[in-house]
Enzyme design. Structure first.
Site, PDB file in Angstrom:
ATOM      1  N   CYS A  33     -42.052  46.465  97.126  1.00 20.13           N
ATOM      2  CA  CYS A  33     -41.438  46.638  96.039  1.00 20.13           C
ATOM      3  C   CYS A  33     -40.889  48.161  95.950  1.00 20.13           C
ATOM      4  O   CYS A  33     -40.313  48.479  94.497  1.00 20.13           O
ATOM      5  CB  CYS A  33     -42.601  46.467  94.847  1.00 20.13           C
ATOM      6  SG  CYS A  33     -43.754  47.642  95.048  1.00 20.13           S
ATOM      7  N   ASP A  35     -42.869  50.882  95.298  1.00 15.62           N
ATOM      8  CA  ASP A  35     -43.613  51.947  94.422  1.00 15.62           C
ATOM      9  C   ASP A  35     -44.384  52.693  95.312  1.00 15.62           C
ATOM     10  O   ASP A  35     -44.602  52.337  96.355  1.00 15.62           O
ATOM     11  CB  ASP A  35     -44.630  50.923  93.743  1.00 15.62           C
ATOM     12  CG  ASP A  35     -44.235  50.195  92.806  1.00 15.62           C
ATOM     13  OD1 ASP A  35     -43.208  50.286  91.988  1.00 15.62           O
ATOM     14  OD2 ASP A  35     -44.948  49.128  92.075  1.00 15.62           O
ATOM     15  N   CYS A  58     -42.734  51.073  88.759  1.00 13.64           N
ATOM     16  CA  CYS A  58     -42.668  50.402  87.549  1.00 13.64           C
ATOM     17  C   CYS A  58     -43.488  50.557  86.500  1.00 13.64           C
ATOM     18  O   CYS A  58     -44.443  51.409  86.714  1.00 13.64           O
ATOM     19  CB  CYS A  58     -42.798  48.587  87.741  1.00 13.64           C
ATOM     20  SG  CYS A  58     -44.419  48.255  88.308  1.00 13.64           S
ATOM     21  N   CYS A 102     -49.685  46.484  92.302  1.00 13.97           N
ATOM     22  CA  CYS A 102     -49.954  47.926  91.724  1.00 13.97           C
ATOM     23  C   CYS A 102     -51.301  48.438  91.651  1.00 13.97           C
ATOM     24  O   CYS A 102     -51.715  49.659  91.777  1.00 13.97           O
ATOM     25  CB  CYS A 102     -49.270  48.110  90.401  1.00 13.97           C
ATOM     26  SG  CYS A 102     -47.437  47.565  90.474  1.00 13.97           S
TER      27      CYS A 102
END
Length: 145
Positions: A33, A35, A58, A102
Site C-alpha cells: 500500500c 505506507d 493514508c 495500518c
C-alpha cells in the site's frame, strides 16, 4: 467507515514529529500500500519519556501511529512491547478490515524502535524480535476480525 476516534486522531494527530538524538528509532513499511511509519523513542530509566512519529500514508496510518504513541508514552519498555495491533485497533474503536494493516505497521514500528534502542544500548529485551523489512497484512490474518 472510520470511527470518531480514528477521525479525531487523523485530524488531530498526537505526538507527530521527530526527536533529535532519539534513544531508538524504527521505520517500517508495507510495499503493497506504500505506507511508511517511523517512530522515535526517548527512553530514560526504562521508561518511554517521549515518543514521536512521522507517517507517510493514508488517514488510518496516521491515526494508528498517533494512537500507538499515546499507548506507549510513559510506559516501561516491557509494557510498550505488549502493545499490539489489536490493542491499537481497540483503542480506536475499530478499523475497516481493509485498513487493519495500518495497525500492524504501528505495532511493528514500535517494536522496530525498541529493537534499535536495545541495539544501541547493548541490551536484550525479552520477547523482542528483529524488525521486519516489509510488513504484510497476511502475516497476522488471525488478528483481522
Amino acid at each position: 467507515m472510520y470511527t470518531e476516534k480514528v477521525m479525531d486522531h487523523f485530524m488531530n494527530p498526537r505526538n507527530m514529529g521527530e526527536i533529535e538524538n532519539a534513544s531508538g528509532t524504527g521505520t517500517v513499511g508495507n510495499a503493497k500500500c506504500g505506507d511508511i511509519m517511523r517512530i522515535f523513542l526517548d527512553v530514560e530509566d526504562n521508561i518511554i519519556k517521549d515518543v514521536k512519529f512521522k507517517t507517510f500514508g493514508c488517514g488510518a496510518a496516521v491515526a494508528t501511529s498517533s494512537m500507538a504513541t499515546e499507548l506507549v508514552k510513559g510506559k516501561s519498555i516491557e509494557e510498550a512491547l505488549q502493545v499490539t495491533n489489536r490493542s491499537v485497533m481497540e483503542a480506536l474503536d475499530g478499523l475497516p478490515k481493509a485498513k487493519v494493516h495500518c495497525s500492524l505497521l504501528a505495532e511493528e514500528a514500535i517494536h522496530a524502535a525498541l529493537w534499535d534502542y536495545a541495539q544501541k544500548h547493548n541490551i536484550e529485551i525479552e520477547g523482542l524480535e528483529p524488525p521486519k523489512e516489509d510488513v504484510h497484512d497476511h502475516d497476522h490474518d488471525d488478528d483481522e476480525e
